[in-house]
Design a protein around this motif. Structure first.
Motif, PDB file in Angstrom:
ATOM      1  N   ALA A 142     108.895-151.905 114.998  1.00  0.00           N
ATOM      2  CA  ALA A 142     109.862-151.257 115.891  1.00  0.00           C
ATOM      3  C   ALA A 142     109.641-149.750 115.806  1.00  0.00           C
ATOM      4  N   MET A 189     102.851-137.984 113.494  1.00  0.00           N
ATOM      5  CA  MET A 189     103.999-137.935 114.406  1.00  0.00           C
ATOM      6  C   MET A 189     105.211-137.254 113.776  1.00  0.00           C
ATOM      7  N   THR A 212      94.846-144.634 111.061  1.00  0.00           N
ATOM      8  CA  THR A 212      93.954-145.195 110.049  1.00  0.00           C
ATOM      9  C   THR A 212      93.184-146.388 110.614  1.00  0.00           C
ATOM     10  N   GLY A 262     102.618-138.481 102.574  1.00  0.00           N
ATOM     11  CA  GLY A 262     101.400-138.637 103.364  1.00  0.00           C
ATOM     12  C   GLY A 262     101.112-137.451 104.266  1.00  0.00           C
ATOM     13  N   ASP A 311     107.666-149.983 111.346  1.00  0.00           N
ATOM     14  CA  ASP A 311     106.426-149.377 111.828  1.00  0.00           C
ATOM     15  C   ASP A 311     106.174-149.750 113.279  1.00  0.00           C
ATOM     16  N   ASN A 368      85.011-143.616 100.924  1.00  0.00           N
ATOM     17  CA  ASN A 368      85.395-142.628  99.913  1.00  0.00           C
ATOM     18  C   ASN A 368      86.759-142.934  99.307  1.00  0.00           C
ATOM     19  N   THR A 388     105.321-140.943 108.651  1.00  0.00           N
ATOM     20  CA  THR A 388     104.965-141.155 110.063  1.00  0.00           C
ATOM     21  C   THR A 388     103.624-140.558 110.483  1.00  0.00           C
ATOM     22  N   GLY A 389     102.816-140.140 109.503  1.00  0.00           N
ATOM     23  CA  GLY A 389     101.461-139.670 109.810  1.00  0.00           C
ATOM     24  C   GLY A 389     101.450-138.384 110.620  1.00  0.00           C
ATOM     25  N   THR A 437      96.793-139.922 100.684  1.00  0.00           N
ATOM     26  CA  THR A 437      98.058-140.279 101.339  1.00  0.00           C
ATOM     27  C   THR A 437      98.694-141.483 100.654  1.00  0.00           C
ATOM     28  N   ASP A 454     103.138-149.537 114.715  1.00  0.00           N
ATOM     29  CA  ASP A 454     101.748-149.947 114.908  1.00  0.00           C
ATOM     30  C   ASP A 454     100.871-148.934 115.626  1.00  0.00           C
ATOM     31  N   LYS A 455     101.027-147.635 115.307  1.00  0.00           N
ATOM     32  CA  LYS A 455     100.152-146.615 115.920  1.00  0.00           C
ATOM     33  C   LYS A 455      99.380-145.843 114.845  1.00  0.00           C
ATOM     34  N   SER A 456      99.058-146.509 113.723  1.00  0.00           N
ATOM     35  CA  SER A 456      98.373-145.812 112.637  1.00  0.00           C
ATOM     36  C   SER A 456      96.980-145.351 113.035  1.00  0.00           C
ATOM     37  N   ALA A 506      89.622-145.820 111.343  1.00  0.00           N
ATOM     38  CA  ALA A 506      88.805-145.289 110.247  1.00  0.00           C
ATOM     39  C   ALA A 506      87.895-146.343 109.609  1.00  0.00           C
ATOM     40  N   ILE A 524     109.721-145.346 106.848  1.00  0.00           N
ATOM     41  CA  ILE A 524     109.327-145.267 108.261  1.00  0.00           C
ATOM     42  C   ILE A 524     107.829-145.005 108.312  1.00  0.00           C
TER      43      ILE A 524
END
Ligand SMILES: Cc1cc2nc3c(=O)[nH]c(=O)nc-3n(C[C@H](O)[C@H](O)[C@H](O)COP(=O)(O)OP(=O)(O)OC[C@H]3O[C@@H](n4cnc5c(N)ncnc54)[C@H](O)[C@@H]3O)c2cc1C
Length: 187
Positions: free
Chosen positions: A74, A107, A37, A147, A31, A44, A104-105, A159, A33-35, A40, A7
């Motif tokens: 999704a 979230m 990243t 992560g 996923d 580094n 899920t970062g 991560t 699509d709210k990364s 960024a 996920i």
């Protein structure tokens, strides 16, 4: 039935899926699509002179699908135990999995709904993380985390590395022996 459902397709999730798919495990990445990243710019990330977040995320997804991982866009709404593993429900359909990797970062809402033990974050600006052991195991056998959501330092090299670490632990548990994925440079 998938061997592994991941996920999240940010650095940790896609890196995990790359390893499980390349190990021949039937892998699905879900996923929405709210990364973060995607905002960024990286100078580094070891081995890459410089790269934008969107390019890193896209490359990660391509690497995972190159080895057969399926990617769907999704939102996962629930994960529940079944006899053979887990039912993973999304806002569109549902899937079956033997193992689930939560990547899920920032979230934590899904994790709390599923009954995964959480605790306050220890990294800057991270509110809530999952309580995992050194292997990436959560309080529910068969559900792993990697992560940012697993509390590691919020940097792509870390991560992504944590996603790989957890994937190797999942593969090793499924194979019943420690797994290594080394390709050799052809002369
Ligand atoms: C502005 C900014 C600058 C940065 N700069 C750097 C830098 O220079 N160098 C560096 O190393 N790092 C940098 N970072 C940190 C780095 O980009 C990432 O934050 C880190 O690698 C997080 O990766 P992750 O895989 O844990 O989470 P994410 O990349 O956030 O991925 C989590 C994924 O899970 C998905 N998801 C969540 N819940 C669900 C659900 N229920 N169903 C389906 N999908 C779900 C999200 O859509 C997302 O795609 C920066 C971050 C930001 C915000």
């Amino acid at each position: 039935m998938f061997d592994v459902v991941v996920i999240g397709a940010g650095p940790s999730g896609a890196s995990a899926a790359l390893f499980t798919a390349k190990a021949g495990k039937k892998t699905l990445v879900i996923d929405n699509d709210k990364s973060v990243t995607k905002r960024a710019w990286m100078e580094n990330h070891y081995g890459v002179l410089e790269i934008s977040g969107p390019d890193l995320v896209e490359t990660g997804k391509k690497q995972a699908s190159k080895f057969g991982a399926e990617l769907v866009t999704a939102t996962v709404t629930n994960v529940s135990k079944t006899d053979g593993g887990f039912k993973v429900e999304t806002d569109q359909t549902e899937y079956e999995a033997k193992h689930v990797i939560v990547a899920t970062g920032l979230m934590a809402d899904l994790a709390e709904k599923v009954g995964l033990t959480t605790k306050p974050g220890t990294e800057p600006r991270i509110k809530t993380i999952l309580d995992v052991d050194a292997q990436g195991k959560t309080n529910i056998e068969g559900i792993w985390a990697a992560g940012t959501i697993a509390g590691v330092s919020m940097h792509t090299i870390i991560t992504a590395g944590d996603g790989a670490k957890v994937a190797i632990n999942v593969i090793s548990e499924m194979n019943g022996e420690r797994y290594v994925d080394h390709d050799v440079l052809k002369k």
